[in-house]
Design a protein around this motif. Structure first.
Motif, mmCIF file in Angstrom:
data_model
loop_
_atom_site.group_PDB
_atom_site.id
_atom_site.type_symbol
_atom_site.label_atom_id
_atom_site.label_comp_id
_atom_site.label_asym_id
_atom_site.label_seq_id
_atom_site.Cartn_x
_atom_site.Cartn_y
_atom_site.Cartn_z
ATOM 1 N N THR A 244 -8.882 -3.070 34.188
ATOM 2 C CA THR A 244 -8.440 -3.506 32.867
ATOM 3 C C THR A 244 -8.097 -2.311 31.988
ATOM 4 N N THR A 245 -7.156 -2.524 31.097
ATOM 5 C CA THR A 245 -6.729 -1.444 30.208
ATOM 6 C C THR A 245 -6.590 -1.949 28.782
ATOM 7 N N LEU A 246 -6.472 -0.997 27.870
ATOM 8 C CA LEU A 246 -6.225 -1.361 26.485
ATOM 9 C C LEU A 246 -4.913 -2.134 26.388
ATOM 10 N N LYS A 247 -3.938 -1.670 27.123
ATOM 11 C CA LYS A 247 -2.625 -2.295 27.090
ATOM 12 C C LYS A 247 -2.682 -3.762 27.505
ATOM 13 N N ARG A 250 -3.928 -5.879 24.766
ATOM 14 C CA ARG A 250 -2.929 -6.195 23.744
ATOM 15 C C ARG A 250 -2.032 -7.349 24.210
ATOM 16 N N LEU A 274 -12.621 -2.018 26.866
ATOM 17 C CA LEU A 274 -11.271 -1.513 26.724
ATOM 18 C C LEU A 274 -10.317 -2.658 26.408
ATOM 19 N N LEU A 277 -10.878 -3.612 22.897
ATOM 20 C CA LEU A 277 -10.214 -2.672 21.992
ATOM 21 C C LEU A 277 -8.721 -2.987 21.921
ATOM 22 N N THR A 281 -6.778 -3.923 18.650
ATOM 23 C CA THR A 281 -5.614 -3.124 18.266
ATOM 24 C C THR A 281 -4.417 -4.021 17.968
ATOM 25 N N GLN A 284 -4.919 -5.971 14.782
ATOM 26 C CA GLN A 284 -4.698 -5.122 13.623
ATOM 27 C C GLN A 284 -3.199 -4.901 13.400
ATOM 28 N N ALA A 285 -2.479 -4.673 14.482
ATOM 29 C CA ALA A 285 -1.036 -4.469 14.379
ATOM 30 C C ALA A 285 -0.341 -5.699 13.803
ATOM 31 N N GLU A 303 -19.317 3.917 25.216
ATOM 32 C CA GLU A 303 -19.900 4.914 24.313
ATOM 33 C C GLU A 303 -19.489 4.744 22.849
ATOM 34 N N PHE A 304 -18.204 4.504 22.620
ATOM 35 C CA PHE A 304 -17.745 4.476 21.230
ATOM 36 C C PHE A 304 -17.651 3.079 20.626
ATOM 37 N N ASP A 307 -18.746 2.675 17.067
ATOM 38 C CA ASP A 307 -18.062 3.435 16.040
ATOM 39 C C ASP A 307 -16.660 2.935 15.753
ATOM 40 N N LEU A 308 -16.263 1.904 16.447
ATOM 41 C CA LEU A 308 -14.950 1.330 16.173
ATOM 42 C C LEU A 308 -14.970 0.635 14.822
ATOM 43 N N HIS A 309 -13.786 0.275 14.353
ATOM 44 C CA HIS A 309 -13.702 -0.428 13.073
ATOM 45 C C HIS A 309 -12.900 -1.706 13.268
#
Lengths: 356, 356
Positions: A244-247, A250, A274, A277, A281, A284-285, A303-304, A307-309
DNA sequence: GTGAAAGCGCTAACAC
DNA sequence: GTGTTAGCGCTTTCAC
């Protein structure tokens, strides 16, 4: 290269054989040389290094000095051959590039190192064909254990592993029919728990974005079943290719929105952080507000994630614990300790943050 | 366990020694058994497996059959001892958990596997103390090569490596004084190129967020020098502890904004993509528009950099090429091929996307 | 507590 | 093209 001659070269010169063959050897300092320097038999030098309390203090000191003065590093390859214990452990992952198993590999490597074991890494890829070659390469090195993360596709491979007699630890899953040892958690429970979590939050229109691997599928089925049990409408599902990917996250949101323009989902469970995210993303777009218009839950607690928003609500798996437990299993087995336990469920937890 | 007896057990029974000692062995099928089954000498069986064109077709076929019928897997440990070629290659990384070297390790593993080599993974961590123990563990396995990624702290360790005589490839850098072989790029050139890129885009007030590792420092200095050469005002700098995280990226932007409320930077170069994502996340949380109010450049071209919103402008390093070249170096050396080239500069490129 | 002998399973060197 | 022999560097077994 070696700035300290004399000390290491001479002891070998007085070999009893009047030079029959010229076999080269590695040229490195051997235990024999150490023994000669210390004035003891090789086996005594060996004991001084391996089981120091079996030799006298005097011998120990002499051997230690000889080691220090020559820079001797013992040859584990030779030792492994003689003792049939290589102190090598193989780990098989689909690919090191994915973020999922990294923590496990890290913890495994570290825990093994503490016990004097070294990790060999193998990538099975996403193609079956490589698997057999990889297994041969691994078994040929006679590791003291093999840690499997992610699936082993071929049943042929499973047979080979079993036949090799090498201890195997399967991880990141909790199947009813393990090959040997097992450290993981129930993917069904995860799917069920997340569905119930979202429903308890008041969501009815649930969606799910999942990789097309087997584990994600199991979470998916349990998720659907739980939603159904709670009388929620059918879960909207989008499958994406693994890894899996961020893309793909989306694109998945785009697909989700296009499929039901009038009744968009209120919450989506993604099979990786991911992916989540990616969904965030894209949201948000498009000016879609999270979590008010769409709640998002990830998987993995990357890990992050915190800390995402907005901070990502996700399912946390203790990859560290998995790695450490796997190491423990293998070391115990190699050390000949009888292990009562052969399967450990490390569980999981839903980390509640802002995105859901 | 083994459902196929008879075939494997008998050949060993007629050992010439009338049972003096009982040495157990691994119990696995050996090359001796294969040779007996095929009716040839062990060395011939060995040749059939290793250099098939040195034996007759008939022998080859018989040996192949024997291997298939017994499920024989050759013992590389024994072979390695005899040939002083372990076909093991060690890779040392600070930690596998960071995203930076993953692609390199992946490519290295894959490229080595193609040549019959297996990767051993070692984590040096961020503490010096572990390094020596790790080096001993590695050298003790007599790998045919060692690939270093990230820095090797102790000069003591460098000496030990050199003394071991094992081929070493240092990667991700292009130092003037390599230990042995080298695959990397110039961090100075990166710093300089990014500064010039931003200046060419019309930015004057430059900032830089960098990890406190040595390589980031070198990029930092070059960045400052280039800015100075272009008569830009002094670069605003924030250092964060390595390994860099999204979180430290967020804090860094906070610090940057707080330090100069009246004259905020127009562009910031981050020493990792994760840091850049942190800066973008914080900017978004504060309603700061990217790239109009703040241009962001990352480093590493992480897998999902192109899919972020806005898509991240970053410095791309071909980690794949580094891994493959490192493997090539080591295989060539192990195979005894004289290598004219000992250092390869893989360069880098600035990938222009939307964030800057 | 220490040692002598044997050999782990394979391949390099030298024959034929 | 194939075999004989020795031995890689260590540790096991058995004996003192």
């Amino acid at each position: 290269m070696n700035p300290d001659p004399g000390a290491t070269a001479d002891p070998l010169a007085e070999s009893p054989h009047p030079a029959r063959r010229a076999r080269r050897g590695s040229g490195a300092v051997t235990l024999h040389a150490i023994a000669k320097l210390a004035g003891v038999a090789p086996i005594t030098a060996s004991r001084a290094l391996n089981t120091p309390d079996q030799v006298s203090a005097k011998v120990l000191q002499k051997v230690t000095e000889a080691v220090a003065s020559t820079g001797y590093v013992r040859n584990h390859i030779a030792g492994g051959l003689a003792s049939t214990r290589s102190r090598l452990v193989a780990a098989v992952v689909p690919t090191v590039a994915g973020p999922v198993f990294l923590q496990t590999v890290q913890a495994l490597t570290a825990a093994l190192a503490e016990h004097g074991y070294q990790l060999m890494l193998g990538q099975s890829g996403y193609v079956d064909s490589r698997e057999d070659a990889l297994l041969d390469a691994i078994i040929g090195r006679r590791p003291d254990g093999i840690v499997l993360t992610g699936i082993l596709h071929s049943p042929e491979g499973r047979k080979r592993l079993l036949a090799s007699g090498i201890p195997v630890v399967e991880t990141w899953d909790f199947t009813p029919t393990p090959l040997d040892m097992l450290v993981g958690f129930s993917h069904e429970d995860v799917g069920c728990a997340v569905a119930n979590y979202l429903i308890a939050k008041g969501h009815r229109r649930l969606a799910l974005v999942a990789g097309d691997d087997e584990r994600s599928t199991r979470r998916l089925h349990a998720f659907q079943a739980a939603a159904h049990a709670a009388h929620a409408p059918p879960v909207q599902v989008v499958r994406v290719p693994a890894p899996t990917t961020l893309k793909s996250g989306r694109s998945a949101l785009v697909a989700l929105l296009a499929a039901a323009p009038d009744a968009p989902p209120g919450a989506v469970f993604c099979s990786s952080d991911l992916l989540a995210l990616g969904v965030m993303t894209e949201a948000q777009a498009r000016g879609l507000s999270i979590p008010t218009q769409l709640a998002v839950v990830g998987f993995g607690d990357i890990e992050f994630a915190a800390d995402l928003h907005p901070a990502l609500t996700t399912v946390r798996i203790d990859g560290n614990a998995i790695g450490r437990q796997a190491a423990q299993f293998i070391v115990d087995r190699a050390e000949g300790r009888g292990v009562a336990l052969r399967a450990v469920d490390v569980g999981f937890s839903i980390v509640e943050r802002d995105s859901a």
